[in-house]
Design a protein around this motif. Structure first.
Motif, PDB file in Angstrom:
ATOM      1  N   PHE A 117      14.969 -14.607 -30.948  1.00  0.00           N
ATOM      2  CA  PHE A 117      13.540 -14.808 -30.227  1.00  0.00           C
ATOM      3  C   PHE A 117      14.030 -15.545 -28.767  1.00  0.00           C
ATOM      4  N   GLN A 118      14.706 -16.737 -29.073  1.00  0.00           N
ATOM      5  CA  GLN A 118      15.049 -17.611 -27.896  1.00  0.00           C
ATOM      6  C   GLN A 118      15.633 -16.506 -26.751  1.00  0.00           C
ATOM      7  N   MET A 119      16.619 -15.585 -27.108  1.00  0.00           N
ATOM      8  CA  MET A 119      17.405 -15.031 -26.088  1.00  0.00           C
ATOM      9  C   MET A 119      16.506 -13.923 -25.472  1.00  0.00           C
ATOM     10  N   ALA A 120      15.523 -13.192 -26.151  1.00  0.00           N
ATOM     11  CA  ALA A 120      14.530 -12.311 -25.825  1.00  0.00           C
ATOM     12  C   ALA A 120      13.853 -13.076 -24.587  1.00  0.00           C
ATOM     13  N   PHE A 121      13.325 -14.462 -24.869  1.00  0.00           N
ATOM     14  CA  PHE A 121      12.548 -15.094 -24.024  1.00  0.00           C
ATOM     15  C   PHE A 121      13.249 -15.564 -22.786  1.00  0.00           C
ATOM     16  N   VAL A 122      14.714 -15.874 -22.747  1.00  0.00           N
ATOM     17  CA  VAL A 122      15.454 -16.667 -21.809  1.00  0.00           C
ATOM     18  C   VAL A 122      16.057 -15.458 -20.890  1.00  0.00           C
ATOM     19  N   LEU A 123      16.454 -14.407 -21.500  1.00  0.00           N
ATOM     20  CA  LEU A 123      17.116 -13.121 -20.636  1.00  0.00           C
ATOM     21  C   LEU A 123      16.479 -12.828 -19.237  1.00  0.00           C
ATOM     22  N   PRO A 124      15.254 -12.596 -19.492  1.00  0.00           N
ATOM     23  CA  PRO A 124      14.342 -12.156 -18.153  1.00  0.00           C
ATOM     24  C   PRO A 124      14.428 -13.468 -17.280  1.00  0.00           C
ATOM     25  N   GLY A 125      14.449 -14.475 -17.803  1.00  0.00           N
ATOM     26  CA  GLY A 125      14.445 -15.883 -16.644  1.00  0.00           C
ATOM     27  C   GLY A 125      15.631 -15.806 -15.979  1.00  0.00           C
ATOM     28  N   LEU A 126      16.792 -15.708 -16.748  1.00  0.00           N
ATOM     29  CA  LEU A 126      18.278 -15.692 -16.286  1.00  0.00           C
ATOM     30  C   LEU A 126      18.407 -14.584 -15.045  1.00  0.00           C
ATOM     31  N   ILE A 127      17.727 -13.337 -15.549  1.00  0.00           N
ATOM     32  CA  ILE A 127      17.907 -12.236 -14.432  1.00  0.00           C
ATOM     33  C   ILE A 127      16.997 -12.679 -13.210  1.00  0.00           C
ATOM     34  N   TYR A 128      15.938 -13.057 -13.570  1.00  0.00           N
ATOM     35  CA  TYR A 128      14.917 -13.345 -12.485  1.00  0.00           C
ATOM     36  C   TYR A 128      15.557 -14.634 -11.270  1.00  0.00           C
ATOM     37  N   TYR A 129      16.099 -15.682 -11.860  1.00  0.00           N
ATOM     38  CA  TYR A 129      16.669 -16.868 -11.247  1.00  0.00           C
ATOM     39  C   TYR A 129      18.242 -16.443 -10.853  1.00  0.00           C
ATOM     40  N   LYS A 130      18.929 -15.407 -11.359  1.00  0.00           N
ATOM     41  CA  LYS A 130      20.142 -15.169 -10.916  1.00  0.00           C
ATOM     42  C   LYS A 130      21.150 -16.297 -11.257  1.00  0.00           C
ATOM     43  N   THR A 131      20.813 -17.105 -12.406  1.00  0.00           N
ATOM     44  CA  THR A 131      22.064 -17.965 -12.712  1.00  0.00           C
ATOM     45  C   THR A 131      23.286 -17.421 -13.234  1.00  0.00           C
ATOM     46  N   GLY A 132      23.356 -16.381 -13.622  1.00  0.00           N
ATOM     47  CA  GLY A 132      24.525 -16.021 -14.230  1.00  0.00           C
ATOM     48  C   GLY A 132      24.450 -16.050 -15.934  1.00  0.00           C
ATOM     49  N   PHE A 133      25.578 -15.727 -16.545  1.00  0.00           N
ATOM     50  CA  PHE A 133      25.474 -15.964 -18.011  1.00  0.00           C
ATOM     51  C   PHE A 133      26.474 -17.188 -18.449  1.00  0.00           C
ATOM     52  N   LEU A 134      27.468 -17.482 -17.816  1.00  0.00           N
ATOM     53  CA  LEU A 134      28.299 -18.568 -17.882  1.00  0.00           C
ATOM     54  C   LEU A 134      28.337 -19.826 -17.349  1.00  0.00           C
ATOM     55  N   GLY A 135      27.493 -20.017 -16.083  1.00  0.00           N
ATOM     56  CA  GLY A 135      27.395 -21.364 -15.628  1.00  0.00           C
ATOM     57  C   GLY A 135      28.507 -21.852 -14.756  1.00  0.00           C
ATOM     58  N   PRO A 136      28.285 -23.033 -14.118  1.00  0.00           N
ATOM     59  CA  PRO A 136      29.476 -23.326 -13.202  1.00  0.00           C
ATOM     60  C   PRO A 136      30.570 -23.636 -13.971  1.00  0.00           C
ATOM     61  N   LYS A 137      31.819 -23.448 -13.458  1.00  0.00           N
ATOM     62  CA  LYS A 137      32.905 -23.639 -14.166  1.00  0.00           C
ATOM     63  C   LYS A 137      33.157 -25.147 -14.624  1.00  0.00           C
ATOM     64  N   GLY A 138      32.995 -25.814 -14.097  1.00  0.00           N
ATOM     65  CA  GLY A 138      33.189 -27.323 -14.654  1.00  0.00           C
ATOM     66  C   GLY A 138      31.910 -27.749 -15.690  1.00  0.00           C
ATOM     67  N   LYS A 139      31.048 -27.150 -15.802  1.00  0.00           N
ATOM     68  CA  LYS A 139      30.212 -27.246 -16.970  1.00  0.00           C
ATOM     69  C   LYS A 139      29.942 -26.569 -17.930  1.00  0.00           C
ATOM     70  N   ARG A 140      30.797 -25.563 -18.068  1.00  0.00           N
ATOM     71  CA  ARG A 140      30.903 -24.655 -19.332  1.00  0.00           C
ATOM     72  C   ARG A 140      31.450 -25.480 -20.603  1.00  0.00           C
ATOM     73  N   ILE A 141      32.032 -26.228 -20.299  1.00  0.00           N
ATOM     74  CA  ILE A 141      32.627 -27.004 -21.766  1.00  0.00           C
ATOM     75  C   ILE A 141      31.530 -28.025 -22.376  1.00  0.00           C
TER      76      ILE A 141
END
Length: 384
Positions: free
Chosen positions: A119-143
């Motif tokens: 349910f969380q993924m279905a809700f967040v996925l459109p937001g990630l696409i809309y805001y163009k955040t990517g799916f991995l995030g900044p390299k220094g923040k991934r950990i």
């Protein structure tokens, strides 16, 4: 004229193109974060009406006679308790979701967590696409995002397990010691201030948890007011405490990351890592199966929807109300848990549970009030 936004003044040329002298910045209606407009000293456009600001930014460019704060002018009234109402509604939705979790008969807590992650993924996925955040995030923040997802999903799974094996009110009360553990972990890892008051609130929370767990070496072997065997009750207590510490660790990580990562991306990691972990655990335990009963399937959907709704209303509450009152009002979760447990589960809480609830609620409320007062004090110092 001087236009100020968030307390920073910027000069606006007066009539004739002459640049006026910028006065010291001023905040009207401090804390609103809205633009204000007021005349620079000694500067007036020839023949122009006197223009004054109301601090709300809605009357920019209007004369004082047409300003919303002018005498006889009606202003749209705000709803002062809307944020707290959203908080109570959020607490109610979370409590009902917990009740439905208790009503599920043939679904493991890990599988319930997997459905919640979907349910969380279905809700967040459109937001990630809309805001163009990517799916991995900044390299220094991934950990940090990985550990945020791992600890957050672990907290959810353990909490669901605790709900299933111990009284609803007991598990809910233990989770409300999270602010106390957050202060302790922030002191250890973020070097935030940890005073004698924080230590006192921590001791109160630990006392409340002990009153709920009632270990035999303190209370004897005859422990009453629990669901099932004491072994299951103890496992549920350990799971609830571990869930609380994991949730507190998640908050510390989010503080460390700050606003450098979009909150949608944070929730995405939480859902994806949680779903992967749940699927692996279910195959290892050989517990993966669709619910046999139609009622359980409906309850799974309702748990996902209620959890999502509770999160939305809590977010909206934090957007329009200060964090301190919201944190205090969230203790309504405990009240709702007691009421729902009595009405729908026919389980009367013991006086030990009531005493533990009072200790934990007092410690979490004290921590929230203290942080709130510190924030207000810093705000006033910054104004000066």
């Amino acid at each position: 004229m001087v236009l100020c936004q968030d307390g920073e003044a910027a000069a606006v040329p007066a009539a004739g193109g002459k640049e006026p002298e910028v006065p010291p910045s001023r905040e009207d209606d401090a804390g609103t974060g809205q633009p204000c407009l007021y005349p620079a000293p000694g500067v007036e456009a020839a023949g122009a009406e006197e223009r004054r600001g109301c601090g709300c930014g809605c009357c920019s460019g209007l004369s004082w006679s047409r300003c919303c704060k002018a005498p006889g002018t009606k202003k749209k009234a705000a709803c002062p308790g809307l944020g707290l109402f959203y908080t109570v509604l959020s607490a109610f939705l979370f409590s009902v979701a917990s009740l439905f979790l208790k009503k599920i008969e043939d679904v493991h807590s890990v599988e319930v967590s997997a459905f919640r992650c979907i349910f969380q993924m279905a809700f967040v996925l459109p937001g990630l696409i809309y805001y163009k955040t990517g799916f991995l995030g900044p390299k220094g923040k991934r950990i940090f995002l990985f550990f945020r997802g791992f600890l957050g999903s672990t907290a959810m799974i353990l909490l669901y397990y605790a709900y299933q094996v111990m009284p609803l009110a007991d598990a809910t009360v233990i989770t409300f010691s999270s602010p106390v553990f957050t202060s302790l972990l922030a002191w250890i890892f973020l070097k935030e201030k940890y005073s004698i008051w924080d230590l006192l609130f921590t001791l109160f929370a630990i006392t409340g948890v002990i009153l709920i767990a009632r270990p035999p070496f303190l209370f004897g072997s005859n422990v009453t007011g629990i669901e099932g065997s004491y072994t299951e009750h103890l496992k549920g207590t350990i799971a609830a405490i571990t869930s609380t510490v994991s949730a507190a660790s998640t908050i510390v990580i989010l503080r460390k990351v700050g606003k450098s990562v979009h909150y949608f991306l944070s929730i995405w990691y939480y859902a994806v890592i949680g779903l992967i972990g749940c699927v692996i655990a279910l195959f290892v335990m050989n517990e993966w199966h669709l619910p046999h009963c139609g009622k359980d399937r409906v309850l799974l959907i309702l748990i996902g929807l209620l959890g999502l709704g509770g999160q939305i209303f809590l977010t909206k509450a934090l957007q329009i109300e200060k964090a301190g009152p919201v944190a205090i009002m969230r203790t309504m979760d405990v009240v709702f848990a007691f009421i729902l447990q009595i009405l729908f589960l026919n389980h009367l809480p013991t006086w030990w549970t009531v005493g533990g609830a009072l200790c934990v609620v007092a410690s979490s409320s004290g921590t929230a009030i203290r942080k709130w007062r510190q924030t207000l004090k810093k705000g006033k110092e910054n104004e000066i």
